[in-house]
Design a protein around this motif. Structure first.
Motif, PDB file in Angstrom:
ATOM      1  N   GLN A  83       0.809  -1.221   0.000  1.00 48.37           N
ATOM      2  CA  GLN A  83       0.000   0.000   0.000  1.00 48.37           C
ATOM      3  C   GLN A  83       0.845   1.276   0.000  1.00 48.37           C
ATOM      4  O   GLN A  83       0.307   2.373  -0.132  1.00 48.37           O
ATOM      5  N   ALA A  84       2.157   1.148   0.141  1.00 51.95           N
ATOM      6  CA  ALA A  84       3.022   2.325   0.201  1.00 51.95           C
ATOM      7  C   ALA A  84       3.000   3.051  -1.141  1.00 51.95           C
ATOM      8  O   ALA A  84       3.152   2.425  -2.198  1.00 51.95           O
ATOM      9  N   PRO A  85       2.809   4.359  -1.127  1.00 55.38           N
ATOM     10  CA  PRO A  85       2.804   5.119  -2.379  1.00 55.38           C
ATOM     11  C   PRO A  85       4.128   4.970  -3.132  1.00 55.38           C
ATOM     12  O   PRO A  85       5.200   5.094  -2.547  1.00 55.38           O
ATOM     13  N   GLY A  86       4.041   4.647  -4.411  1.00 54.64           N
ATOM     14  CA  GLY A  86       5.222   4.558  -5.262  1.00 54.64           C
ATOM     15  C   GLY A  86       6.007   3.268  -5.175  1.00 54.64           C
ATOM     16  O   GLY A  86       7.046   3.136  -5.819  1.00 54.64           O
ATOM     17  N   ALA A  90       9.272   9.254  -2.811  1.00 54.75           N
ATOM     18  CA  ALA A  90       8.506   8.137  -2.243  1.00 54.75           C
ATOM     19  C   ALA A  90       9.371   7.311  -1.300  1.00 54.75           C
ATOM     20  O   ALA A  90       8.917   6.895  -0.231  1.00 54.75           O
ATOM     21  N   PHE A 140      11.232   1.955  -4.804  1.00 57.71           N
ATOM     22  CA  PHE A 140      10.195   2.951  -5.072  1.00 57.71           C
ATOM     23  C   PHE A 140      10.465   3.656  -6.399  1.00 57.71           C
ATOM     24  O   PHE A 140      11.605   3.741  -6.851  1.00 57.71           O
TER      25      PHE A 140
END
Length: 91
Positions: free
Chosen positions: A32-35, A60, A55
């Motif tokens: 779910q971590a952006p990037g 990010a 990332f």
């Protein structure tokens, strides 16, 4: 791309037995971590771990750096280092 490289140490037997925990708990949060592009959790079998989270951008990766530092860890694990590295090549 940029990678957050995490080195930890702990009880070798407990690390070896923690694969289900990583797959069930850590992996879904990381996805779910952006990037995020990809991630791997590695062990040397003698108590050392190396976790590499890749990332799309430096921003990010740096945003994830603090979350990784502050993430809850089992009592048998110790954070040794966490740093951002530029990815020179990837496939």
């Amino acid at each position: 791309m940029y990678a957050v490289v995490v080195r930890e140490s702990g009880d070798p037997e407990r690390i070896e037995g923690s694969g289900e925990h990583v797959a069930a708990t850590v992996l879904p949060r990381t996805r779910q971590a952006p990037g995020i592009v990809t991630a791997s959790w590695l062990t040397d079998g003698s108590g050392g771990t190396l976790n590499v989270l890749v990332f799309e951008t430096e921003e990010a990766a740096r945003a994830a750096l603090e979350r990784v530092r502050d993430a809850p860890r089992p009592l048998f694990m110790k954070l040794e280092s966490v740093a951002v590295h530029r990815v020179l090549a990837h496939f």
